[in-house]
Every structure is written in C-alpha cells, then in structure tokens.
Design an enzyme around this catalytic site. Structure first.
Site, short mmCIF file in Angstrom:
data_model
loop_
_atom_site.label_atom_id
_atom_site.label_comp_id
_atom_site.label_asym_id
_atom_site.label_seq_id
_atom_site.Cartn_x
_atom_site.Cartn_y
_atom_site.Cartn_z
CG ASP A 1 -2.25 0.98 1.18
OD1 ASP A 1 -2.98 0.64 0.38
OD2 ASP A 1 -1.99 2.01 1.69
CE1 TYR B 1 -4.26 6.43 -0.50
CE2 TYR B 1 -5.39 6.50 1.59
CZ TYR B 1 -4.94 5.81 0.62
OH TYR B 1 -4.79 4.58 0.90
CG HIS C 1 -4.39 -4.00 -0.34
ND1 HIS C 1 -3.73 -3.42 -1.43
CD2 HIS C 1 -4.28 -2.78 0.59
CE1 HIS C 1 -3.15 -2.36 -1.31
NE2 HIS C 1 -3.46 -1.72 0.02
#
Length: 384
Positions: free
Chosen positions: A179, A313, A362
């Site tokens: 990630d 982000y 993930h």
C-alpha cells in the site's frame, strides 16, 4: 535536530478504555438501508455484531502486551515524532530490513511475520535468511501522530526512513512494504541507493497505467493484464470516493472518526472488506477479528484518523507519476486481489523478481504471512 532515540512502551490509561466502552454502549445506530448489503456500505447487522464483540470480548490489554513484547522506540526526524519497533535477530549477521505499512493499516500488520523473519531457526527456516527488523509507524499514524507540518508524502517519509536507519547504525539494508509502504519503499532506494540492497513490495511498485488506455494498447495486453486494467477502472469509478474525501477534506472527516469509535470502525472495515480476498467473504473470516480490532484501536486511541488520512492521500504524484529508476534490485509479490502490471512498473524499477499468487488480498502480512515471508527470504538471499 536531535538524534536521540527514546525507549517507548504502550500504556493506555484505563480512563481511555472506559470512555471507549461508554461510547460503544451508547452508540447511535442508523437504520439499515434497503438490503443492508456490502454494496451500499458496511452492513448494519454485521457491524453491530462486531461492535458487540468489541464491547464484551475483545481484550486491549492482551493486545497491548503483545505489542509491548517487542522493543519500541521514538525519535524526532525532520520535526516529526516517529515511533518504531526495532526487533533484532539472534543471528549476528542478519540483514536489516525496514517494513512499512499502509492505510488503513499500522505496525499491527506485521505481527505474524516478526518471528519468522527475525528468527528463522525457530520457525523451520534457514538462519542465513534472518533479518533485523525496523517497523516504523508512518508519520501521522498511530504513535507517530499527529503531524504538525504539511508535506509528509512518500518522498519525505523515505528520507526519514533513510535517516532512521543511519541513526540505528545500519549502512546496508533492505526495504519492504505494501500500500503506502509499496510507494515509500522504492523511494527509500532512490534516496539512499548506496545503502539499500533490495526493494520488496507486495501489490506492485507502481506506477499505475495512465487511463484510459487506447484500443491498441489494450490489445497488446494479455488476459490477466486486461483484467487488472478493468479492476483499476472499476476502483476509480466505484471506490475512489474515500481518497477524494481524505485528500481534500481530511479535517472535516476527522471530527466524526475521532469522536465515534463505531464510525472509525466502519470506515476501516469498509476497506478491509473490499481489499481482502476473496471479496465475498466477510473480512473477519479472513483476518482474525482481534487483529482487525487492534489495528482499529491504534487509530482510535491516538486520535489519528485525520492525520493518517492527510498523510496517506494528500501527497502529490501518488497515481501514475513517473519516477527515476534507482537501479536497486526490486521484487514484487502480486496476490490475487492486486492489480500490479509488470510492464508499467519496469521503467521506474529494476525488477528482478515478479511473483504471482492465486490467493490472498491487499494485506499480505495479515492474509498470507507465510507466503510473504518465503518471498522476502528468497529475494534477499542473493543480495546479502
């Protein structure tokens, strides 16, 4: 700037745990929307059952003791407090390795791989494959939070990791992550190519392909690659909303998540359901629910929902931005959920190992710790 490294131990005041219990007992629940299924968000019935387990059976003190069984430290780098686990192998010639988590994860992700990676002799492995592990909390996450300055994207974080390893006295080391960690790890090699002997990521080192692809380019892909492009397109259409919110209004979102443990739990569980594999199985049937809740607790107890969103982000260049190739050997472990495509990763990375798996999601260290451990051991075996 101080280079001081301070021992750290998690010791959450009982008052905080009592407050959490009070909030869970008095939670206001929305009425279920028609169907109460995952396609419209976290189902009310499922979350109510998980919250009831959180209230009555989950044991934070046991989780706290498990984390405290590993040496932990804090240090200030570039004005930011950084928390990290530093677990040295009993093998004197072990290779140092930095493990970097992502969002909505934490250092909790790596608990099942610490033993096998640091002490393979005790876990049916070859002692020559041992690692000294450094496992930092990303700036703004958990006990590395909150952030007090802007700019803590992958570049600045990579520079901080290189400085952390210098302070610890490690001149040669490897890096691994998924990630956000899969973005930070190759960047550490660009920052310190003379020190990083190898980069290992799960999910692919990026960048993503620039969409939409032309018909000619689509036709040049094989069936697996086309499927991954379709899933990237679906993600951008159906799941990108959380990134849009976190990268533009993290402070507004933080009020709800920091004030409501049920809200914090739902926000994180939404992603664990979407990103674990297979997707049609509830996430607590794939990952132990105590481990899921401990991960959520690190966000809740530190009040870092806002700064984790902001750091995770709000950095520029996260999606498809070209990067210089460090020349450092790079490996990618692509689990079944992942959408890494080698041809798009090769210009910016010196890929020497690309492993495809038919299972796992993930969260490699949580879902497939043995597979991850094996791949990491094999990749670094010739780089020591």
């Amino acid at each position: 700037m101080t280079n001081e490294i301070t021992e750290f131990r998690i010791d959450i005041p009982q008052q905080q745990l009592d407050d959490l219990r009070t909030r869970l007992d008095g939670a206001r629940w929305p009425a279920p929307l028609p169907g109460d299924g995952w396609d419209i968000g976290v189902p009310t019935a499922w979350l109510r059952e998980l919250v009831d387990y959180w209230r009555t059976e989950y044991d934070w003190r046991a989780a706290e003791a498990q984390l405290n069984a590993y040496p932990q430290y804090t240090t200030e780098i570039d004005g930011q407090n950084i928390h990290f686990l530093h677990v040295r192998s009993p093998e004197a010639d072990a290779l140092p390795l930095v493990l970097t988590h992502g969002w909505p994860g934490s250092v909790v992700e790596f608990l099942d791989v610490i033993g096998p990676l640091t002490d393979p002799r005790a876990h049916d492995g070859d002692p020559k494959d041992a690692f000294h592990l450094v496992i930092p909390s990303l700036p703004g996450f958990g006990f590395s939070g909150p952030v007090t300055e802007s700019g803590w994207g992958i570049d600045r974080t990579a520079q901080a990791w290189a400085e952390l390893m210098r302070r610890l006295g490690y001149e040669r080391y490897g890096v691994q992550g998924g990630d956000i960690g899969a973005g930070v790890s190759p960047e550490v090699a660009r920052v310190a190519p003379g020190s990083v002997v190898g980069v290992h990521v799960n999910g692919g080192p990026g960048p993503m392909p620039q969409l939409p692809l032309s018909d000619a380019e689509l036709a040049s892909l094989n069936d697996v690659e086309r499927d991954r492009v379709r899933r990237i397109e679906a993600f951008m259409q159906e799941e990108f909303g959380y990134i849009a919110i976190q990268s533009t209004r993290p402070q507004t979102l933080a009020y709800g998540l920091v004030d409501s443990p049920v809200g914090q739990l739902a926000w994180i569980m939404d992603k664990f359901r979407e990103w674990t594999h297979p997707r049609n199985i509830n996430p607590d049937k794939i990952i132990d629910r105590d481990r899921l809740l401990t991960n959520v607790m690190l966000y809740w107890l530190t009040g870092t929902a806002g700064s984790a969103a902001y750091v995770g982000y709000a950095h520029s260049g996260a999606w498809g931005a070209p990067k210089a190739n460090s020349g450092v050997p790079t490996a990618a472990l692509i689990l079944a959920h992942d959408v890494g495509i080698r041809r798009y990763s090769e210009p910016a990375n010196t890929i020497t190992r690309w492993t495809e798996a038919d299972h796992g999601g993930h969260f490699a260290a949580l879902e497939a710790p043995e597979l991850l451990t094996t791949d990491v051991r094999e990749f670094f075996r010739d780089l020591r």
